[in-house]
Write a protein that holds these residues in place. Structure first.
Motif, PDB file in Angstrom:
ATOM      1  N   LEU A  78      40.888  35.608 -22.035  1.00  0.00           N
ATOM      2  CA  LEU A  78      40.664  34.791 -20.838  1.00  0.00           C
ATOM      3  C   LEU A  78      40.862  33.309 -21.130  1.00  0.00           C
ATOM      4  O   LEU A  78      41.487  32.597 -20.338  1.00  0.00           O
ATOM      5  CB  LEU A  78      39.257  35.041 -20.289  1.00  0.00           C
ATOM      6  CG  LEU A  78      38.959  36.440 -19.784  1.00  0.00           C
ATOM      7  CD1 LEU A  78      37.502  36.552 -19.355  1.00  0.00           C
ATOM      8  CD2 LEU A  78      39.886  36.832 -18.652  1.00  0.00           C
ATOM      9  N   GLU A  79      40.356  32.846 -22.266  1.00  0.00           N
ATOM     10  CA  GLU A  79      40.512  31.433 -22.620  1.00  0.00           C
ATOM     11  C   GLU A  79      41.980  31.073 -22.810  1.00  0.00           C
ATOM     12  O   GLU A  79      42.436  30.014 -22.340  1.00  0.00           O
ATOM     13  CB  GLU A  79      39.726  31.120 -23.896  1.00  0.00           C
ATOM     14  CG  GLU A  79      38.229  31.128 -23.699  1.00  0.00           C
ATOM     15  CD  GLU A  79      37.452  30.995 -24.989  1.00  0.00           C
ATOM     16  OE1 GLU A  79      36.288  30.576 -24.915  1.00  0.00           O
ATOM     17  OE2 GLU A  79      37.990  31.326 -26.072  1.00  0.00           O
ATOM     18  N   LYS A  81      44.687  32.620 -21.525  1.00  0.00           N
ATOM     19  CA  LYS A  81      45.379  32.662 -20.230  1.00  0.00           C
ATOM     20  C   LYS A  81      44.990  31.471 -19.353  1.00  0.00           C
ATOM     21  O   LYS A  81      45.839  30.866 -18.707  1.00  0.00           O
ATOM     22  CB  LYS A  81      45.099  33.977 -19.499  1.00  0.00           C
ATOM     23  CG  LYS A  81      45.668  35.205 -20.183  1.00  0.00           C
ATOM     24  CD  LYS A  81      47.173  35.121 -20.342  1.00  0.00           C
ATOM     25  CE  LYS A  81      47.871  35.602 -19.102  1.00  0.00           C
ATOM     26  NZ  LYS A  81      49.320  35.739 -19.266  1.00  0.00           N
ATOM     27  N   ASN A  82      43.701  31.134 -19.348  1.00  0.00           N
ATOM     28  CA  ASN A  82      43.255  29.988 -18.548  1.00  0.00           C
ATOM     29  C   ASN A  82      43.917  28.700 -19.023  1.00  0.00           C
ATOM     30  O   ASN A  82      44.315  27.865 -18.213  1.00  0.00           O
ATOM     31  CB  ASN A  82      41.734  29.844 -18.597  1.00  0.00           C
ATOM     32  CG  ASN A  82      41.038  30.881 -17.760  1.00  0.00           C
ATOM     33  OD1 ASN A  82      41.643  31.542 -16.920  1.00  0.00           O
ATOM     34  ND2 ASN A  82      39.749  31.047 -17.992  1.00  0.00           N
ATOM     35  N   TYR A  85      47.505  28.785 -17.677  1.00  0.00           N
ATOM     36  CA  TYR A  85      47.534  28.582 -16.224  1.00  0.00           C
ATOM     37  C   TYR A  85      47.147  27.158 -15.838  1.00  0.00           C
ATOM     38  O   TYR A  85      47.792  26.535 -14.997  1.00  0.00           O
ATOM     39  CB  TYR A  85      46.607  29.570 -15.523  1.00  0.00           C
ATOM     40  CG  TYR A  85      47.054  31.012 -15.587  1.00  0.00           C
ATOM     41  CD1 TYR A  85      48.394  31.362 -15.701  1.00  0.00           C
ATOM     42  CD2 TYR A  85      46.126  32.044 -15.544  1.00  0.00           C
ATOM     43  CE1 TYR A  85      48.792  32.684 -15.758  1.00  0.00           C
ATOM     44  CE2 TYR A  85      46.520  33.375 -15.594  1.00  0.00           C
ATOM     45  CZ  TYR A  85      47.857  33.690 -15.699  1.00  0.00           C
ATOM     46  OH  TYR A  85      48.242  35.003 -15.755  1.00  0.00           O
ATOM     47  N   VAL A  86      46.098  26.635 -16.454  1.00  0.00           N
ATOM     48  CA  VAL A  86      45.637  25.286 -16.117  1.00  0.00           C
ATOM     49  C   VAL A  86      46.654  24.237 -16.556  1.00  0.00           C
ATOM     50  O   VAL A  86      46.891  23.256 -15.848  1.00  0.00           O
ATOM     51  CB  VAL A  86      44.244  25.017 -16.710  1.00  0.00           C
ATOM     52  CG1 VAL A  86      43.875  23.551 -16.606  1.00  0.00           C
ATOM     53  CG2 VAL A  86      43.200  25.878 -16.012  1.00  0.00           C
ATOM     54  N   TYR A 110      40.335  21.284 -17.923  1.00  0.00           N
ATOM     55  CA  TYR A 110      39.887  22.459 -18.682  1.00  0.00           C
ATOM     56  C   TYR A 110      40.258  22.228 -20.128  1.00  0.00           C
ATOM     57  O   TYR A 110      41.433  22.101 -20.463  1.00  0.00           O
ATOM     58  CB  TYR A 110      40.570  23.720 -18.146  1.00  0.00           C
ATOM     59  CG  TYR A 110      40.168  24.989 -18.861  1.00  0.00           C
ATOM     60  CD1 TYR A 110      39.052  25.699 -18.462  1.00  0.00           C
ATOM     61  CD2 TYR A 110      40.916  25.477 -19.931  1.00  0.00           C
ATOM     62  CE1 TYR A 110      38.683  26.865 -19.119  1.00  0.00           C
ATOM     63  CE2 TYR A 110      40.560  26.639 -20.584  1.00  0.00           C
ATOM     64  CZ  TYR A 110      39.438  27.323 -20.168  1.00  0.00           C
ATOM     65  OH  TYR A 110      39.076  28.482 -20.811  1.00  0.00           O
ATOM     66  N   ASN A 121      35.012  31.601 -17.590  1.00  0.00           N
ATOM     67  CA  ASN A 121      36.397  31.947 -17.889  1.00  0.00           C
ATOM     68  C   ASN A 121      36.873  33.123 -17.049  1.00  0.00           C
ATOM     69  O   ASN A 121      38.011  33.157 -16.601  1.00  0.00           O
ATOM     70  CB  ASN A 121      36.568  32.237 -19.379  1.00  0.00           C
ATOM     71  CG  ASN A 121      36.689  30.961 -20.168  1.00  0.00           C
ATOM     72  OD1 ASN A 121      37.673  30.247 -20.073  1.00  0.00           O
ATOM     73  ND2 ASN A 121      35.664  30.655 -20.945  1.00  0.00           N
ATOM     74  N   ILE A 124      37.507  31.731 -13.457  1.00  0.00           N
ATOM     75  CA  ILE A 124      38.699  30.878 -13.414  1.00  0.00           C
ATOM     76  C   ILE A 124      39.954  31.730 -13.562  1.00  0.00           C
ATOM     77  O   ILE A 124      40.926  31.558 -12.814  1.00  0.00           O
ATOM     78  CB  ILE A 124      38.642  29.778 -14.496  1.00  0.00           C
ATOM     79  CG1 ILE A 124      37.531  28.782 -14.166  1.00  0.00           C
ATOM     80  CG2 ILE A 124      39.980  29.059 -14.612  1.00  0.00           C
ATOM     81  CD1 ILE A 124      37.250  27.778 -15.259  1.00  0.00           C
ATOM     82  N   TYR A 125      39.950  32.654 -14.500  1.00  0.00           N
ATOM     83  CA  TYR A 125      41.102  33.538 -14.699  1.00  0.00           C
ATOM     84  C   TYR A 125      41.404  34.320 -13.430  1.00  0.00           C
ATOM     85  O   TYR A 125      42.549  34.372 -12.971  1.00  0.00           O
ATOM     86  CB  TYR A 125      40.833  34.498 -15.858  1.00  0.00           C
ATOM     87  CG  TYR A 125      41.860  35.604 -15.973  1.00  0.00           C
ATOM     88  CD1 TYR A 125      43.110  35.355 -16.529  1.00  0.00           C
ATOM     89  CD2 TYR A 125      41.592  36.884 -15.506  1.00  0.00           C
ATOM     90  CE1 TYR A 125      44.058  36.361 -16.629  1.00  0.00           C
ATOM     91  CE2 TYR A 125      42.533  37.897 -15.595  1.00  0.00           C
ATOM     92  CZ  TYR A 125      43.764  37.625 -16.153  1.00  0.00           C
ATOM     93  OH  TYR A 125      44.717  38.614 -16.238  1.00  0.00           O
ATOM     94  N   MET A 128      42.836  32.184 -10.708  1.00  0.00           N
ATOM     95  CA  MET A 128      44.243  31.876 -10.957  1.00  0.00           C
ATOM     96  C   MET A 128      45.145  33.061 -10.611  1.00  0.00           C
ATOM     97  O   MET A 128      46.231  32.877 -10.049  1.00  0.00           O
ATOM     98  CB  MET A 128      44.457  31.455 -12.417  1.00  0.00           C
ATOM     99  CG  MET A 128      43.854  30.122 -12.761  1.00  0.00           C
ATOM    100  SD  MET A 128      44.640  28.781 -11.834  1.00  0.00           S
ATOM    101  CE  MET A 128      43.776  27.387 -12.473  1.00  0.00           C
TER     102      MET A 128
END
Length: 146
Positions: A78-79, A81-82, A85-86, A110, A121, A124-125, A128
């Protein structure tokens, strides 16, 4: 730390408000919205002094019905991917002439060096993923269609 979270809140609120008028027009012609559904998702961690509030029409329903369950993905997944994406979101936010400025009004602060925890996370994931599928955007890599 609180400043980061407040920026995230403002971004998600602006995205929700900028697209709410389009969604309300479609909803009024097809069916009446369910007044019992709450479209606000809130997660807070008092020990780290942050709070994330996601306000977007339909996100809470999507999260409950289509998102993978908690602990399906690892925290490191998750971290990572975030962060991807961010980073792309922020690139688009700085280029309003190229990307829709109504979708990317502000950048998101982020930072990968901060441990936000699993719940933040996860939300947020999933936001997104919801954002990319709902608004037909691709922020990077494979986007699961749910």
């Amino acid at each position: 730390m609180k400043k980061i979270i407040y920026i995230l809140i403002v971004i998600f609120t602006i995205v929700a408000c900028s697209t709410a008028s389009k969604k309300n027009t479609v909803a009024s012609t097809s069916s009446k919205p369910n007044p019992g559904v709450n479209d606000t998702v809130r997660i807070a961690n008092d020990s780290l002094e942050y709070e994330v509030i996601i306000i977007d029409n339909g996100f809470s329903t999507w999260l409950a019905s289509r998102a993978y369950p908690r602990n399906y993905h690892s925290l490191s997944y998750l971290e990572n991917k975030n962060y991807i994406y961010v980073t792309e979101w922020n690139n688009r936010a700085t280029q309003p002439q190229r990307y829709n400025p109504n979708l990317y009004e502000m950048s998101i602060d982020y930072r990968p060096d901060i441990h936000y925890g699993y719940e933040v996370n996860y939300l947020i994931y999933n936001y997104m993923i919801y954002f990319q599928n709902t608004y037909k955007q691709k922020l990077g890599g494979y986007v699961p269609i749910r």
